[in-house]
Scaffold this motif. Structure first.
Motif: not given
Length: 163
Positions: A94-102
């Motif tokens: 569901h594309h719940g991430l972008q850069c992945g840091f958090c």
């Protein structure tokens, strides 16, 4: 110095650490488990969330010595047998991430949330529960969608197992 003995992701570990060593430092620097991120050192961002004895904890607010004798689960301990945990899979789908840091902290918070609420989660509850986790890349829409999808899948799997 303090001797810290705990179980991390099912493996017994022990080490001598300075009394002021944070759990996040212990995990990252002593055990080389770098999936637990540190974004603020003030407990504001939630990137460092791990589970201690089954409950979500911001590891930058806990001393390693305080965790001695506990069972700790990090993001590295969620996947089993090469298969992603349902929350990890939902974040991917569901594309719940972008850069992945958090993302590790979000996922660990989500697992805790689902464990407490089960299939009774709604958008308002998820958003309220995520107040301690900051993402600087998204508007949280896909994160919330991911958590709700994982909660539905996990509660459905629990129902099937009970039958």
């Amino acid at each position: 110095m303090s001797k810290v003995e705990l179980t991390v992701n099912g493996r017994a570990v022990s080490a001598e650490v300075e009394d002021r060593t944070l759990l996040s430092q212990f995990l990252r620097e002593t055990l080389n488990m770098t999936g637990t991120h540190v974004g603020c050192d003030t407990s504001q961002c939630g990137a460092c969330v791990v589970h201690v004895d089954g409950k979500a904890v911001k590891s930058c607010t806990m001393l390693a010595a305080q965790a001695s004798g506990s069972e700790v689960t990090t993001i590295e301990g969620l996947a089993a047998g090469g298969a992603l945990h349902p929350v990890q899979a939902a974040f991917k789908e569901h594309h719940g991430l972008q850069c992945g840091f958090c993302t590790p902290g979000m996922i660990m918070s989500a697992v805790d949330m689902i464990n407490r609420y089960g299939g009774k989660l709604d958008e308002k509850t998820v958003r309220a529960e995520l107040e301690g986790n900051i993402c600087r890349c998204t508007g949280y829409h896909n994160i919330v969608k991911s958590i709700l999808a994982a909660a539905e899948e996990m509660s459905g799997a629990a129902k099937v197992a009970a039958e």
